[in-house]
Design a protein around this motif. Sequence first.
Motif, mmCIF file in Angstrom:
data_model
loop_
_atom_site.group_PDB
_atom_site.id
_atom_site.type_symbol
_atom_site.label_atom_id
_atom_site.label_comp_id
_atom_site.label_asym_id
_atom_site.label_seq_id
_atom_site.Cartn_x
_atom_site.Cartn_y
_atom_site.Cartn_z
ATOM 1 N N UNK A 1 0.742 -1.205 0.002
ATOM 2 C CA UNK A 1 -0.050 0.167 -0.092
ATOM 3 C C UNK A 1 0.723 1.166 0.033
ATOM 4 N N UNK A 2 2.062 1.150 0.642
ATOM 5 C CA UNK A 2 2.946 2.282 0.590
ATOM 6 C C UNK A 2 3.323 2.579 -0.709
ATOM 7 N N UNK A 3 3.828 1.555 -1.484
ATOM 8 C CA UNK A 3 4.500 1.635 -2.808
ATOM 9 C C UNK A 3 3.260 2.214 -3.693
ATOM 10 N N UNK A 4 2.144 1.771 -3.452
ATOM 11 C CA UNK A 4 1.123 2.416 -4.272
ATOM 12 C C UNK A 4 0.626 3.982 -4.034
ATOM 13 N N UNK A 5 0.969 4.171 -2.778
ATOM 14 C CA UNK A 5 0.792 5.519 -2.246
ATOM 15 C C UNK A 5 1.705 6.530 -3.027
ATOM 16 N N UNK A 6 3.074 5.936 -3.187
ATOM 17 C CA UNK A 6 4.106 6.856 -3.535
ATOM 18 C C UNK A 6 3.923 6.989 -5.107
ATOM 19 N N UNK A 7 3.467 5.783 -5.639
ATOM 20 C CA UNK A 7 3.195 5.860 -7.288
ATOM 21 C C UNK A 7 2.123 6.824 -7.370
ATOM 22 N N UNK A 8 0.920 6.965 -6.892
ATOM 23 C CA UNK A 8 -0.073 7.479 -6.817
ATOM 24 C C UNK A 8 0.233 9.172 -6.860
ATOM 25 N N UNK A 9 1.273 9.560 -5.654
ATOM 26 C CA UNK A 9 1.635 10.958 -5.450
ATOM 27 C C UNK A 9 2.466 11.234 -6.875
ATOM 28 N N UNK A 10 3.311 10.581 -7.217
ATOM 29 C CA UNK A 10 4.121 11.093 -8.329
ATOM 30 C C UNK A 10 3.567 11.043 -9.551
ATOM 31 N N UNK A 11 2.350 10.624 -9.670
ATOM 32 C CA UNK A 11 1.203 10.754 -11.034
ATOM 33 C C UNK A 11 0.614 11.937 -10.729
ATOM 34 N N UNK A 12 0.048 11.983 -9.521
ATOM 35 C CA UNK A 12 -0.669 13.398 -9.224
ATOM 36 C C UNK A 12 0.011 14.747 -9.511
ATOM 37 N N UNK A 13 1.534 14.742 -9.005
ATOM 38 C CA UNK A 13 2.407 15.763 -9.250
ATOM 39 C C UNK A 13 2.751 16.020 -10.708
ATOM 40 N N UNK A 14 2.774 14.917 -11.518
ATOM 41 C CA UNK A 14 2.894 14.805 -13.050
ATOM 42 C C UNK A 14 1.508 15.676 -13.515
ATOM 43 N N UNK A 15 0.630 15.220 -13.436
ATOM 44 C CA UNK A 15 -0.777 15.490 -13.858
ATOM 45 C C UNK A 15 -0.524 17.165 -13.631
ATOM 46 N N UNK A 16 -0.369 17.578 -12.497
ATOM 47 C CA UNK A 16 -0.393 18.911 -12.037
ATOM 48 C C UNK A 16 0.678 19.942 -12.914
ATOM 49 N N UNK A 17 1.737 19.138 -13.124
ATOM 50 C CA UNK A 17 2.766 20.029 -13.868
ATOM 51 C C UNK A 17 2.172 19.997 -15.473
ATOM 52 N N UNK A 18 1.243 19.275 -15.819
ATOM 53 C CA UNK A 18 0.687 19.617 -17.205
ATOM 54 C C UNK A 18 -0.392 20.507 -17.251
ATOM 55 N N UNK A 19 -0.945 20.838 -16.102
ATOM 56 C CA UNK A 19 -2.050 21.742 -16.175
ATOM 57 C C UNK A 19 -2.289 22.859 -17.170
ATOM 58 N N UNK A 20 -1.356 23.571 -17.502
ATOM 59 C CA UNK A 20 -1.604 24.667 -18.536
ATOM 60 C C UNK A 20 -1.775 24.010 -19.936
ATOM 61 N N UNK A 21 -1.132 22.939 -20.244
ATOM 62 C CA UNK A 21 -1.261 22.352 -21.380
ATOM 63 C C UNK A 21 -2.488 21.759 -21.683
ATOM 64 N N UNK A 22 -2.996 21.142 -20.567
ATOM 65 C CA UNK A 22 -4.384 20.345 -20.555
ATOM 66 C C UNK A 22 -5.382 21.358 -20.641
ATOM 67 N N UNK A 23 -5.063 22.523 -19.881
ATOM 68 C CA UNK A 23 -6.366 23.320 -19.971
ATOM 69 C C UNK A 23 -6.397 24.008 -21.522
ATOM 70 N N UNK A 24 -5.440 24.412 -21.998
ATOM 71 C CA UNK A 24 -5.372 24.823 -23.320
ATOM 72 C C UNK A 24 -6.101 23.750 -24.385
ATOM 73 N N UNK A 25 -5.549 22.411 -24.203
ATOM 74 C CA UNK A 25 -6.182 21.442 -24.958
ATOM 75 C C UNK A 25 -7.700 21.385 -24.854
ATOM 76 N N UNK A 26 -8.077 21.370 -23.495
ATOM 77 C CA UNK A 26 -9.846 21.074 -23.340
ATOM 78 C C UNK A 26 -10.324 22.249 -23.966
ATOM 79 N N UNK A 27 -9.803 23.689 -23.966
ATOM 80 C CA UNK A 27 -10.379 24.710 -24.571
ATOM 81 C C UNK A 27 -10.625 24.526 -25.853
ATOM 82 N N UNK A 28 -9.632 23.853 -26.364
ATOM 83 C CA UNK A 28 -9.511 24.101 -27.917
ATOM 84 C C UNK A 28 -10.621 23.003 -28.480
ATOM 85 N N UNK A 29 -11.373 22.037 -27.797
ATOM 86 C CA UNK A 29 -12.384 21.144 -28.103
ATOM 87 C C UNK A 29 -13.690 21.693 -28.291
#
Length: 355
Positions: free
Chosen positions: A327-355
Motif C-alpha cells: 500500500x505504501x508503494x501504491x501511495x508513492x506511485x499515485x503521488x508521483x502521478x498526481x504531481x505529473x498531472x499538475x505539472x501539465x495543467x497549462x497544456x491540459x487547459x489549453x487542449x480542453x479549451x480547444x475542443x
Amino acid sequence: MEKLKEIVSKFEIKGNVTDIRPMGTGLINDSYVVATDGGDYVLQRINHHVFKNVDLLQDNIEKVTRHIRRKLEERGEPDVDRKVLSFVGCGDKTYYFDGESYWRVMVYIRDSVTHESVTPDYAYCAGKTFGEFQYMLSDMDETLGETIPDFHNMEFRLRQLREAVAADRVGRCAGVKDIIDAFLSYADEMCLAERLYREGKLPKRICHCDTKVNNMLFDRDGNVLCVIDLDTVMPSFVFSDYGDFLRSAANTGLEDDPNLDNVSFNMEVFKAFTKGYLESASRFLTDVEWDNLHYAAALFPYMNGVRFLADYLDGDNYYKTQYSEHNLVRTRSQFKLFESVRSHYPEMIDYIKSL
Ligand code: GN1
Ligand code: MG
C-alpha cells in the motif's frame, strides 16, 4: 473447486460445470471463470466488508443493466448481449449467501478481452464509451442507493487519513511522515469539488465510479463492448469517471510501480480520451464540469493515494496486498502521478479549451 461448484449449482445456469479458475486483478472482490458445456459464466464473491448492503448493491446493478439494455434495444443496437452484463437468478434474487460469503453469477461475454494499458486509439473509444454510459443513465427515473457512502468524497477521504494518522494503529506513521505531509499540503486545493457542490454549482449524476481501464471489455479488434464492475455505480461528480480512467490509462507506469521513474502522465492518452469523452459528454456537461476536467485528472491519483496511505497506516485491512509495503508503494506511485498531472495543467487547459 468442489465448494465453488456447489455455489454455482444454486444459480439457474445452463449446462454442466467443467472447470472453474480464478480471473482478474481486482483489489476487492474475487472472480472466477466458470466453464460449462452450455457456455461460460463469471462467479464473484462480493466483498461484504466493503459493500455492506449486498441487497442494495444488486438492486442498483439490476436497475442500471435493465436501463442500459432497454436503451440499446430501442436504438436497434446489434449484439446487445455482449454490450451489457446479465446476471443469473438464484430464486428471486441475483445473489446467494452461503452463511459466510455473498456470491453472484453473470454470463461471460464471449470473445472479450481486458487491457491493463491502452493506446491513444483505444483511449479515444473508451472516452466515447464512458461519456455514452453517463449519458444513457442520465434519464433513469429510478433512484440508486450509495453502495459505499461518501465513496468519492475527498473531504471524507482526508478525514479518514487524518484519523489513521492520529490512531497510528500499527506504528507506521513515523516512517512515512514525508508522504503524509506531502498529501496533506494539497488538501484544500483537492477539495474543490465538495465546495462547488455545496455552493450549488456542481451536480451529482449517476456515474460508474471505478473506471479503471481494466473495467472495460474490448472485442478482439479493439472496439469497446461494455463497461463492467458496476458495484460502485452511484450518484457522484462526473469527475469520478473522467478522472479515474486517466489515473489508470494515462499512467506510463503501474498503479503500484516500485520504480517512480516509470510513473508519469501520458499526454497523448489524455488528449485522445478527452476528445472521445467530450464528443459524447458535451450533450450534458455544464461549464463548471467542463472547466474543471484537468482538476479531475489530478483528483483521482490524489484520492487513491490518500486511500492507499490511510489503509497502510491502518494495517492493510481494505485492499488486497501482495507484500507488506504494497500500500505504501501504491501511495508513492499515485503521488508521483498526481504531481505529473499538475505539472501539465497549462497544456491540459489549453487542449480542453480547444475542443
Ligand atoms: C478498487 O475492485 P477494483 O480493483 O476494481 C477500488 C477502487 C480503486 C481501485 C484502485 C470498491 O477497485 O475504488 O480506485 O481498487 N474499489 C473499491 O485500483 O474500493
Ligand atoms: Mg475491477
